[in-house]
Scaffold this motif. Structure first.
Motif, mmCIF file in Angstrom:
data_model
loop_
_atom_site.group_PDB
_atom_site.id
_atom_site.type_symbol
_atom_site.label_atom_id
_atom_site.label_comp_id
_atom_site.label_asym_id
_atom_site.label_seq_id
_atom_site.Cartn_x
_atom_site.Cartn_y
_atom_site.Cartn_z
ATOM 1 N N LEU A 110 7.871 3.626 -10.160
ATOM 2 C CA LEU A 110 6.534 3.795 -9.584
ATOM 3 C C LEU A 110 5.465 3.666 -10.654
ATOM 4 C CD1 LEU A 110 7.090 6.839 -7.158
ATOM 5 C CD2 LEU A 110 6.851 4.431 -6.539
ATOM 6 N N GLY B 270 4.203 0.328 -11.348
ATOM 7 C CA GLY B 270 3.396 -0.299 -10.311
ATOM 8 C C GLY B 270 4.198 -0.763 -9.101
ATOM 9 N N PHE B 271 5.506 -0.513 -9.109
ATOM 10 C CA PHE B 271 6.307 -0.857 -7.938
ATOM 11 C C PHE B 271 5.977 0.117 -6.810
ATOM 12 C CE2 PHE B 271 9.223 -2.664 -11.211
ATOM 13 C CZ PHE B 271 9.279 -3.955 -10.712
ATOM 14 N N ASN B 272 5.974 -0.383 -5.571
ATOM 15 C CA ASN B 272 5.794 0.538 -4.449
ATOM 16 C C ASN B 272 7.146 1.138 -4.068
ATOM 17 O OD1 ASN B 272 7.170 -1.279 -2.774
ATOM 18 N ND2 ASN B 272 5.279 -2.326 -2.172
ATOM 19 N N GLN C 46 9.909 -1.470 -3.031
ATOM 20 C CA GLN C 46 10.410 -2.232 -4.185
ATOM 21 C C GLN C 46 11.280 -1.348 -5.078
ATOM 22 O OE1 GLN C 46 6.455 -3.173 -5.489
ATOM 23 N NE2 GLN C 46 6.621 -5.338 -4.923
#
Ligand SMILES: Nc1ncnc2c1ncn2[C@@H]1O[C@H](COP(=O)(O)OP(=O)(O)OP(=O)(O)O)[C@@H](O)[C@H]1O
Ligand SMILES: [Mg+2]
Lengths: 261, 246
Positions: free
Chosen positions: A164, A167-169, A172
């Motif tokens: 997270l 920047g991964f949601n 993802q």
């Protein structure tokens, strides 16, 4: 091997052999050699009825494999969704998933098979084999859901936080970070479930699906060679599960590569 | 946003875990290129404060603005904001199923749609910078703690963040490995990175910090330059803490 050595014990599948165990004298080897020998020797010594039985069941083996593969594939999808649902913070989704698991766990498989088969038959006209697959997957999906849930939960939350923070949601993070690692924890119990499911497909012989057992029963009721027929049927199932359990053990071993120094 | 505007603006934030107040009316500004070191006893809320800056921890009230983006504006995409914020954890949290190289390239490839060749080239440059190019194809478990933490720093840098957050990056390390990680952090600081660092390394704080923040009981008790903080602490609790730790 420390905290990562988390095993999930669910269900009653065949014993998965340890691929590190290179000893020739293991229960697995004895069982395999014995099974193969009997499957070769019996038809040679007594072609009638053993060779005849063997020539009668191959279409059944194919059907058993088809039902097993289709059911496990569908069950894996249902299982993933159920596992995610059971871990969801959304109360409603969580409740639906939990309810499904509770119901499936509380009703015997054979009863579920009959129920779904006939309930389905009232709504749509589908081939027997499709109804059987849906019923098997419905049941096994619940067990798979528990396996997925445990597997996902076994992954350190730090992995999720690292993902997270890059920047991964959430989706993802699940796809790239959590599930690929959870898979290693999930595989052994999935392997167990796979073998258990293969054996349980013998139940669909009741639903007019011509699997190994049904083909055997057809032969036996014509020839009255009940003992011989069921001997061969048992040996065939045994051979299949022995080979499968070894394949799964090897796969599991390969998948653990990044845990080895 | 003009150049003198702080890149992190924390205004009167409060944070509750249930009925426990973990952050108590905290306000803090961090200017571009500034290094802020957060000190304080265990349980004082240092990690919680740091983690609110990239919203790994949500706040109960107050506001946080990072690089002009309000973290709690529903129109803002938190995932985009997080790309501007690198984070380094106490336990490294490298992706265990990925090699060192893959740890560095995963996010640039997937999130920035960088092509693999470019991502790997950049990854090797970063690995050179943290001094472990030769371990590019190893899995995290095959590295020492110090090496893992240097990879973790490189992984965060691979997204080219504007700000780096560090939560006790050397606390889980054997003493002989602390130096190699601090060295990388000092280099980063010299290059002008904006940094917020929670640490117990007083030497690092003295050398690198522009601003030292001392927390206790979820509140910021004292804020000062390192020299005045270590040499003339104002608050009694600060003095007590420094006496215990130095
Ligand atoms: N998820 C949580 N749920 C409940 N309480 C929490 C949670 N996270 C932190 N706390 C509490 O909030 C307080 C501040 O925690 P925090 O981790 O920010 O302290 P810290 O200053 O980083 O301490 P340390 O030096 O030990 O890391 C502690 O009392 C802690 O027990
Ligand atoms: Mg902390």
């Amino acid at each position: 091997m420390s905290d990562q050595e988390k095993k999930i014990e669910i269900g009653d599948g065949a014993a998965i052999p340890d691929p590190e165990d290179k000893g020739l004298i293991s229960a697995w080897w004895i069982a395999l050699v014995g099974t193969v020998s009997l499957l070769i020797i019996l038809p040679l010594l007594k072609p009638d009825p053993y060779a005849r039985i063997l020539s009668f069941v191959p279409d059944g083996i194919l059907v058993t494999f088809k039902v097993t593969i289709a059911s496990i594939s569908l069950a894996l999808v249902i299982g993933l969704l159920t596992g995610l649902g059971r871990l969801s913070k959304n109360r409603f989704i969580n409740l639906i998933a939990s309810l499904y698991v509770e119901i499936v766990r509380g009703v015997p498989l054979l009863v579920q098979l009959f129920y779904i088969y006939f309930a389905l038959g009232r709504i749509v006209r589908v081939p027997d084999i499709v109804a059987a697959v849906i019923a098997m997957a419905f049941c096994y999906g619940a067990y798979m859901g528990e396996v997925f849930r445990a597997g996902i939960k076994s992954i350190d939350h730090g992995q999720t936080e690292a993902s997270l923070s890059l920047g991964f949601n959430r989706r993802q993070t699940m796809a790239y970070v959590v599930l690929p690692q959870a898979w290693r924890t999930i595989l052994p119990p999935v392997g167990n479930e796979f073998i258990a499911l293969l054996k349980d497909t013998s139940l669909v012989s009741i639903l007019a699906v011509a699997d190994i057992l049904r083909r055997g029963r057809e032969y036996a009721s014509e020839s009255f060679n009940y003992f011989e027929t069921y001997t061969m049927i048992a040996l065939i199932y045994l051979l299949i599960t022995l080979v499968l359990s070894r394949l799964i053990a090897n796969m599991e071993h390969r998948l653990s590569h990044y845990e080895r120094r | 946003m003009n150049a003198a505007d702080p890149i992190i603006k924390i205004r009167h934030i409060n944070k509750y875990f249930g009925s426990f107040k973990a952050l108590d009316d905290v306000s803090l500004d961090v200017a571009v290129g500034e290094k802020v070191v957060v000190l304080g006893p265990s349980g004082s809320g240092k990690s919680t404060l740091l983690r609110t800056i990239n919203r790994l921890e949500t706040i109960s009230s107050g506001s946080i603005i990072v690089d002009g983006h309000d973290l709690y504006d529903p129109d803002e995409d938190i995932n985009r904001i997080r790309m501007e914020l690198g984070m380094v954890f106490q336990n490294f949290n490298l992706f265990r199923h990925k090699t060192v190289l893959e740890n560095l390239t995963l996010a640039p490839i997937k999130l920035k749609k960088m092509d693999r060749g470019m991502a790997e080239e950049m990854a090797y440059e970063l690995l050179d910078k943290v001094g472990i190019r030769d371990r590019a194809n190893h899995y995290p478990i095959q590295l020492s703690g110090g090496q893992q933490q240097r990879v973790a720093i490189a992984r965060a840098l691979a997204m080219e963040p504007k700000i780096m957050l560090f939560d006790e990056p050397t606390s889980a390390l054997d003493p002989e490995m602390i130096g190699e990680v601090l060295e990388v952090m000092i280099t980063l600081a010299r290059e002008g990175m904006t940094m917020v660092v929670v640490t117990h390394e007083m030497g690092f704080a003295r050398e690198v910090a522009d601003q030292v923040v001392f927390m206790d009981g979820g509140a910021i008790v004292e804020e000062a330059s390192p020299d005045s903080f270590f040499d003339h602490p104002v608050h009694a609790r600060t003095r007590l803490f420094l006496d215990q730790i130095l």
